[in-house]
Design a protein around this motif. Structure first.
Motif, PDB file in Angstrom:
ATOM      1  N   SER A  75      32.089  60.846 105.123  1.00 54.28           N
ATOM      2  CA  SER A  75      30.993  61.778 104.855  1.00 54.28           C
ATOM      3  C   SER A  75      30.673  62.544 106.129  1.00 54.28           C
TER       4      SER A  75
ATOM      5  N   ASP B 187      26.538  68.273  88.602  1.00 51.48           N
ATOM      6  CA  ASP B 187      27.142  68.151  89.929  1.00 51.48           C
ATOM      7  C   ASP B 187      28.629  68.460  89.770  1.00 51.48           C
TER       8      ASP B 187
ATOM      9  N   SER C  31      35.622  65.815  94.734  1.00 51.40           N
ATOM     10  CA  SER C  31      35.395  65.171  93.439  1.00 51.40           C
ATOM     11  C   SER C  31      35.962  63.753  93.411  1.00 51.40           C
TER      12      SER C  31
ATOM     13  N   VAL D 149      33.660  62.132 100.535  1.00 49.51           N
ATOM     14  CA  VAL D 149      32.733  62.108  99.403  1.00 49.51           C
ATOM     15  C   VAL D 149      32.288  63.511  99.018  1.00 49.51           C
ATOM     16  N   ASP D 150      32.654  64.505  99.813  1.00 45.72           N
ATOM     17  CA  ASP D 150      32.334  65.883  99.466  1.00 45.72           C
ATOM     18  C   ASP D 150      33.309  66.438  98.425  1.00 45.72           C
TER      19      ASP D 150
ATOM     20  N   ARG E 197      30.976  67.910  91.561  1.00 50.75           N
ATOM     21  CA  ARG E 197      31.864  66.835  91.991  1.00 50.75           C
ATOM     22  C   ARG E 197      32.180  65.862  90.866  1.00 50.75           C
ATOM     23  N   ARG E 198      31.388  65.900  89.787  1.00 51.00           N
ATOM     24  CA  ARG E 198      31.655  64.998  88.676  1.00 51.00           C
ATOM     25  C   ARG E 198      32.915  65.400  87.929  1.00 51.00           C
TER      26      ARG E 198
ATOM     27  N   TRP F 159      33.835  61.492  95.737  1.00 54.94           N
ATOM     28  CA  TRP F 159      32.514  61.238  95.149  1.00 54.94           C
ATOM     29  C   TRP F 159      32.613  60.265  93.982  1.00 54.94           C
ATOM     30  N   ARG F 160      33.652  60.400  93.157  1.00 53.24           N
ATOM     31  CA  ARG F 160      33.825  59.481  92.023  1.00 53.24           C
ATOM     32  C   ARG F 160      34.012  58.046  92.505  1.00 53.24           C
TER      33      ARG F 160
ATOM     34  N   GLN G 177      30.719  56.646  93.842  1.00 50.75           N
ATOM     35  CA  GLN G 177      29.836  56.216  92.762  1.00 50.75           C
ATOM     36  C   GLN G 177      30.301  54.883  92.182  1.00 50.75           C
TER      37      GLN G 177
END
Length: 436
Positions: A179, A125, A216, A213-214, A127-128, A219-220, A223
């Motif tokens: 989001s 991914d 990086s 969240v789209d 985004r990671r 999103w991090r 998570q």
């Protein structure tokens, strides 16, 4: 604007700062100017500098690159709000629903963490890979502001920087995760987050950080906090000396619901912040007291060292004076001995006193001490012989001159004979100390 200022509880000084901020930045919306100044504790210079930094593409003046403090996710103590969760006690049914929701939340967080971990080994991914967290945040703020004008003042920095500032300032940090794929997001932004009461409450009581969240960075963080529904709001604060996620609000809610939730979270966790503030004040007081004691000790030590230095200097000066006095006395003693030896030597070298006769004259010599000397000399003797005789006497001065009485004249030391300088028998001569 006076009635509006009074309604918002602004002072005259705060109103003047808003007007200055508006003139210098060109922001027409007064509420935005007020929110920015509130975010910066009404520090006009810092607020203006931050706006200039934002326009130039630089990070906030509050942003730092320090490592983020670890964040604790206590799912048992964490309050979780959803769009269908009760806002207050609801009897047995409410309690049952709360327990069920808590269990589901914990199980979901655990399962989703395991699934995400397994999926991370199977698929990649993008985004990671967080390459530009500040750019992700600033891009989100720009897009959000262009779509939804009214909103709480976003923190101009990364999530790590926001955590550091919240910890350093001992304030609540409200994290908003956006989001676009969630159907309720747009309405939540237009109604709830743009509500003036929500804006005022968040700006007054917390730092507000947001991201999509789209990206990086978003999103991090998503998570990390483990939310299930969007839009997602989390509250982070210092609790038991650790940064802790103390509450989550998942899904849409009304402005009234959001304020009630935030008020409950603040009321429950404010004592922990107050305890941390009191502990920090105590540490600062202790540190200042220790610094004052160290400074006083250093000053006392410096004063003692200065006293000892002066005493040592006095002792050295006294020893030097004593040495100089001793050396002077020794020199005087040596000179006295040398003078006595010179007199003795001179007396041994004098010609013998002649007998009375036509070639001899008797001279009466008066010393400065009043003592009188009588001696016979030959007319052929010189004035040098006369001076040597006077010098050989222990009471004579070391340096002197011999003068006649009348007419008064000085007899020069030298080879001149006594008859040539006009001396006669029974003349009286005077010895004068030239150093007197």
């Amino acid at each position: 604007m006076d009635l509006e200022d009074n309604a918002m509880g602004l002072t005259t000084e705060q109103t003047d700062k808003i007007l200055q901020f508006q003139d210098l930045t060109g922001i027409e919306d007064m509420s935005i100017c007020r929110d920015v100044l509130q975010r910066h504790q009404w520090d006009l210079e810092v607020a203006i500098q931050e706006q200039l930094n934002i326009r130039e593409g630089r990070p906030s003046v509050f942003a730092t690159e320090a490592r983020a403090p670890p964040v604790v996710h206590d799912h048992i103590a964490q309050q979780v709000f959803t769009d269908d969760s009760p806002e207050g006690p609801g009897g047995v049914t409410g309690l049952f629903r709360y327990v069920v929701n808590l269990v589901v939340s914990v199980c979901y967080s655990t399962i989703s963490s395991v699934v995400n971990l397994l999926l991370s080994f199977i698929r990649n991914d993008d985004r990671r890979l967080v390459t530009d967290p500040l750019g992700d945040v600033m891009g989100f703020i720009h897009n959000y502001t262009s779509r939804y004008n009214s909103h709480p003042v976003f923190y101009q920095g990364t999530y790590s920087q926001a955590l550091n500032d919240a910890k350093n300032e001992l304030r609540f940090l409200v994290v908003y995760l956006h989001s676009e794929s969630a159907p309720e997001t747009a309405n939540f932004c237009r109604t709830t987050l743009s509500d003036p009461e929500v804006i005022n409450y968040i700006n007054t009581n917390a730092l507000f950080w947001g991201c999509s969240v789209d990206t990086s960075e978003g999103w991090r963080v998503a998570q990390s906090v483990g939310g299930r529904r969007y839009p997602l709001l989390c509250v982070v604060c210092v609790r038991d000396h650790r940064m802790t996620v103390v509450a989550r609000s998942e899904g849409p809610c009304s402005s009234h619901q959001l304020i009630n939730r935030l008020q409950r979270v603040v009321a429950e966790n404010e004592p922990y912040l107050n305890a941390a503030r009191a502990d920090r004040v105590e540490r600062e007081v202790t540190a200042r007291l220790r610094a004052a004691q160290d400074e006083a000790y250093a000053e006392s030590l410096a004063a003692d060292q200065e006293k000892e230095r002066r005493r040592a200097a006095d002792r050295a000066a006294k020893a030097q004076r004593e040495n100089e006095d001793l050396e002077r006395r020794q020199q005087e003693e040596r000179h006295k001995q040398e003078l006595e030896q010179a007199r003795i030597t001179m007396a041994s070298q004098l010609p013998e006193e002649p007998k009375a006769g036509p070639e001899a004259i008797a001279l009466l010599i008066r010393l400065p001490t009043g003592e009188r000397l009588t001696r016979r000399f030959l007319f052929a003797h010189t004035t040098q012989d006369l001076y040597d005789f006077v010098f050989s006497h222990p009471q004579s001065p070391e340096e002197f001159e011999i003068t006649t009485n009348f007419p008064k004249r000085v007899l020069s030391r030298g080879p001149s004979k006594l008859i040539d300088v006009g001396l006669k028998d029974r003349d009286v001569l005077f010895v004068n100390d030239v150093n007197a």
